[in-house]
Structures are given as C-alpha cells and as structure tokens.
Enzyme design. Structure first.
Site, short mmCIF file in Angstrom:
data_model
loop_
_atom_site.label_atom_id
_atom_site.label_comp_id
_atom_site.label_asym_id
_atom_site.label_seq_id
_atom_site.Cartn_x
_atom_site.Cartn_y
_atom_site.Cartn_z
N ARG A 109 40.40 10.80 46.76
CA ARG A 109 40.43 12.05 47.65
C ARG A 109 40.74 11.33 49.16
O ARG A 109 41.50 11.93 49.96
CB ARG A 109 39.50 13.01 47.49
CG ARG A 109 39.43 13.40 46.07
CD ARG A 109 38.72 14.89 46.04
NE ARG A 109 37.18 14.36 46.26
CZ ARG A 109 36.16 14.12 45.55
NH1 ARG A 109 36.73 14.29 44.15
NH2 ARG A 109 35.08 13.89 45.84
N TRP A 122 39.14 13.02 40.78
CA TRP A 122 37.64 13.22 40.97
C TRP A 122 37.01 12.22 41.65
O TRP A 122 35.87 12.33 42.11
CB TRP A 122 37.31 13.35 39.56
CG TRP A 122 37.27 12.19 38.53
CD1 TRP A 122 38.53 12.17 37.61
CD2 TRP A 122 36.88 10.67 38.59
NE1 TRP A 122 38.59 11.16 36.94
CE2 TRP A 122 37.68 10.07 37.62
CE3 TRP A 122 36.24 10.12 39.46
CZ2 TRP A 122 37.58 8.75 37.33
CZ3 TRP A 122 35.84 8.76 38.97
CH2 TRP A 122 36.72 8.21 38.04
N CYS A 123 37.77 11.13 42.13
CA CYS A 123 37.27 9.94 42.64
C CYS A 123 37.15 10.38 44.26
O CYS A 123 38.17 10.55 44.74
CB CYS A 123 38.10 8.83 42.49
SG CYS A 123 37.55 7.17 43.32
N PRO A 124 36.11 10.02 44.83
CA PRO A 124 35.95 10.50 46.17
C PRO A 124 36.99 9.49 47.16
O PRO A 124 37.39 9.96 48.20
CB PRO A 124 34.36 10.27 46.51
CG PRO A 124 34.03 9.60 45.37
CD PRO A 124 34.82 9.76 44.53
#
Length: 509
Positions: A198, A193-195
């Site tokens: 990603r 979920w962490c940008p």
C-alpha cells in the site's frame, strides 16, 4: 512462654552456621591480608566465569555431505577485465561429468569499462556496502498521491489531450503479450492487504507516469511500468514464483526466470522505493536517446543498450575496451570449472595480443551472507588466520606481465552448516581455499580459469551456551572453594606464628 522458648531452642540446634561471640574472636594482620587476597581472587574468578558464561561455545563435527543427489551449487561472480571487450567476452562452465555450457547469457551481465575499470556503458550495476531499502517519506508519498490524482482528473477533464500512459495493469490474459512487446518491463507484484504494498502503490503509479512520459507508446523500444494484483491473479504470481510482496521483477527481451528443476532464480529490483530511485533505474536500463533512435512502433527496432538474452538478434554496442562480468551460474556438486575467454562464431583472435588481466570484486559459492550471519561466521573463526573464507578471492587483482598468459585459480570448497543458539534451524555457508598461478599457453587462447572442487564432507557447527544451573554451581564452588582454601591457609599461618612465639618465649625463659 516456656513452649515458645523450647521451640526456639530446637530450631537453633539445626543452625549450620553457629556464631562465635565477637568478644571471643580477634582479627590479625596476616588474617586481614589473606582475607583481602581471598576477596580479590573471588572477584577475578567471578568476572572470568561470567565472561565465559556469556561467550558461546561452538561444537563442531565432520560428517559426510548431506546434499541430495542432483542438488545444485550456485557460483556468484563479479570480475572485471581491463582488456577484454564485452562484444566477445564469454562465460563457459563445465564439470567432471562431461556437462559443458558455453557463452552463458541468461544469468550473466556485462558492463563496458575502460582500462582503469571505470564503467563506460549505460547499465549500472553498482555494488557496495549493503544498506537498507529507503522508502518515500511522508512528503514524497503525498506528492506521489497528488501526482496520480492530478493525472486522473486531467484525463477525465481533457480526454483528447496527450496524457502519459498510467501504470499498466496486467492479468492472466495480457501478461505474456505485454512482456513480449516491451524492451524493458518492471512489474510490481503486490497484495492490497500488505502495508508495504500500500505504501509503494502511489509511488509506483507516479513512477509509471514519469517513465511513460519519457517512453511514450509509439516508440518501438520503451520501458513499461506494470503491476499485478496477486490476490486477483494468483496464477500469474504463482508462475513467476512470487512469495513476498511487493516483489519488483525486471523483464527484458526474454525471461527473468532461470529454471532448474524445482528451483528458480529471478532478476529482482532491490533498490530504494522512491520515485527518483526507480525512475533513475529505469532510465539506466534504456537510455532515452537509444529509445527514440529505435523509431516508432511498427518500424525495425534498432540496437538497444539493455541486458538481453542470447537469442536477441540486435547488434551489440561496444562502449569500452574492457568488460565487467557479473552474475551467477548453477552447477552440480562435482569438480568442474568456470572459464572466461573470448568467443565468436564470426571472428578470429590473435592470442599474443590478448590480455586477460582481471580484478575480482567477488567470487563466492551459495547465497550471500547477511550481516548477522557474517558475524556468526566471524565468531566461529575468532582467533584463526584472518580472512574472509567465504569470499577468499574478493579484492585480488591478477596482471598478465607477459604475452599469451592464462590465469588459473584452484578453489576447494567445504560446506559448513552453522546452527545459532536458540535458532530452530541452521544456515549453510560455503568456504574455500584458493591457490592461483599464471602460465603461458601455446595451444589455446588466454583465459581466466576458475577450477572448483567441492569436498565430500560437511562441517556441522552448533552454537551452545553454558547451562544456567552449571553457571550458578560454578559460582558457588568459586566462593566456597576460595573461602575454604584461604581459611586453611590462614590457620597454617596463625598456628605457625603462635608456634614461633612459643619457641621464642621458651628461649627467653
């Protein structure tokens, strides 16, 4: 109409600022001079007051140190010795309570250097001005995605070919075994979920292909690139004390964790997040020629030029006459010492041939200050004697001009807590005074001694700003006060001139 006129008349009766018709007043030269002086004085005072309002006010008080019993103090150091070999260099720590630790290795890193402090070893621990982490740009990011996709397609199309191993996925079952088998392992602890996780994912996967191409699975000594999904394997991440994502941890033969009660410190990678930067870092941890010299899997592993714990039985490589020693130690907040000297269980040393000349890159207590906190500290010390009291020894060189010389440094530390204006909590910074000298020794080997003595008091600093209502009140007082005083002065001047004129007219009469 009469009622309206009557109401206006009543309102005029409460006018505090009654007007004099212009044709009933006159301007004078002295009055003009006094008026311009008053305007100039008001302007100067207003500028000074505004500048004072914008400047913070530091409120300082001295209290007994609020540290809890058993709290540890961190000592960070980076000292280069031009004539002390890394093969024998040892960092020892002791305190007034009788606790002594010798030849610390878990949090102490060594790098061979020449006599001019130039690095000669393969491990690079570059230290310079702090800079932000560089991320892969869109083009590099797209290339990483394409490389990973192409590799996956190739493995499906030609499964029998010799393809580089992809990034190793770790979980609760294989984490410890992979860590034990790898000479060097870089692990990306991430959350989907962490940008930032990603964005790093394709870069990390592409890095794994590059690194594993150079260090294939059949090598006994190799670098392994791995990753852990913290949303699926919370236990692994919790055991490694992961709090931010992505966190890149560095594991060598041993553990990256320094455990001291409820506190932990880890070896983490904080460099640029690009394929080139991470790959280069992995290559410096384990040069390719050393990895291939180690033989195939199942053979006896040769010495590897990596940071290793003390329990390693591999042979040490001596690449230069000097040694750059960097790291940190955790000590109790009591008087103690940190010594650097030569130690070996299988060697003797000729004291007169030992040279303990050294250069201090940094030596400070507690955590390293961020640029913002450094600016707060400089503002607090504005107008005082220049110097970085947080890292007083940084940049100093101490040279042995005689034989058998020991260098001693006496450091008295004080804990300062600074609470910036508008911040809910303050931050701690250790500052210290420093006194150094050198002496010839006869009963012990020459060494570099750093004696530290924590102060039992603590300085609490609160940054405050003037209240806005106080600022407005002061502005009104400046304008009204100057206007009133100058009005009185104008009256004295005007009446004085008139009196002089009357006297002159009386004489003429």
């Amino acid at each position: 109409v009469n009622m309206g006129m009557l109401s206006k008349a009543r309102i005029k009766n409460v006018d505090f600022y009654r007007k004099i018709p212009r044709d009933m007043s006159e301007g004078t030269i002295p009055g003009s001079v006094i008026s311009m002086s008053a305007a100039a004085m008001i302007a100067v005072l207003l500028v000074s007051e505004i500048n004072s309002y914008l400047q913070p006010i530091f409120s300082t008080k001295v209290v007994v140190d609020r540290s809890v019993d058993g709290e540890l103090m961190r000592i960070n150091f980076n000292v280069s010795f031009s004539a002390l070999s890394c093969e024998f260099a040892s960092v020892d720590v002791g305190d007034a309570m009788g606790l002594n630790r010798y030849n610390l290795t878990k949090t102490v890193f060594k790098r061979p250097i020449d006599h001019n402090f130039n690095p000669m070893g393969p491990i690079q621990w570059e230290r310079g001005e702090a800079k932000g982490v560089e991320h892969a740009d869109d083009e590099a990011h797209a290339m990483a995605v394409a490389a990973v996709s192409s590799h996956a397609d190739a493995m499906v199309a030609n499964p029998e070919d010799n393809h580089p191993e992809p990034v190793v996925t770790l979980d609760d079952k294989n984490f410890e075994q992979v860590k034990k088998d790898a000479t060097v392992m870089l692990v990306n602890f991430y959350a989907p979920w962490c940008p930032w996780s990603r964005r790093l994912e394709p870069v990390w996967d592409a890095t794994a292909l590059e690194v594993h191409k150079r260090y294939p699975k059949h090598l006994a000594n190799r670098v392994v690139i791995a990753k852990v999904d913290c949303t699926l394997h919370e236990t692994v991440c919790r055991n490694n004390h992961i709090q931010g994502y992505p966190s890149i941890r560095i594991f060598t033969k041993g553990s990256d964790v320094v455990d001291h009660g409820r506190h932990h410190d880890h070896a983490s990678y904080h460099g640029d997040r690009t394929v080139e930067a991470i790959t280069k870092f992995a290559y410096t941890m384990l040069p390719e020629e050393v990895a291939h010299a180690g033989g195939a899997n199942g053979e006896a592993a040769a010495a590897v030029a990596v940071v290793r714990p003390a329990v390693s039985e591999t042979v040490k490589n001596v690449n230069g006459p000097g040694c750059s020693i960097t790291g940190f130690v955790l000590v109790k907040k009591v008087p103690g010492h940190l010594w650097v000297t030569a130690t070996s269980e299988a060697h003797s040393f000729h004291a007169e041939s030992m040279n303990m000349s050294h250069f201090v890159h940094h030596f400070y207590f507690g955590q390293q200050l961020s640029p913002q906190r450094q600016r707060y500290l400089e503002r607090f010390h504005a107008g005082e004697k220049a110097g970085d009291w947080h890292d007083k020894l940084a940049g100093d060189e101490f040279v042995s001009r005689e034989i058998n010389v020991t260098h001693e440094h006496y450091l008295q530390t004080v804990l300062t807590t600074i609470k910036p204006s508008g911040s809910p909590a303050g931050f701690n910074v250790y500052e210290y005074t420093q006194h150094s000298h050198s002496m010839r020794t006869a009963s012990e080997l020459p060494r570099a001694k750093f004696h530290f003595n924590p102060s039992p008091v603590q300085i609490a600093v609160t940054e405050e700003r003037a209240k806005f209502y106080h600022f407005i009140t002061t502005l009104m007082a400046i304008i009204g006060g100057v206007y009133s005083v100058m009005g009185i002065a104008d009256g004295f001047v005007h009446n004085g001139i008139n009196m002089i004129r009357k006297v002159e007219l009386g004489k003429q009469g």
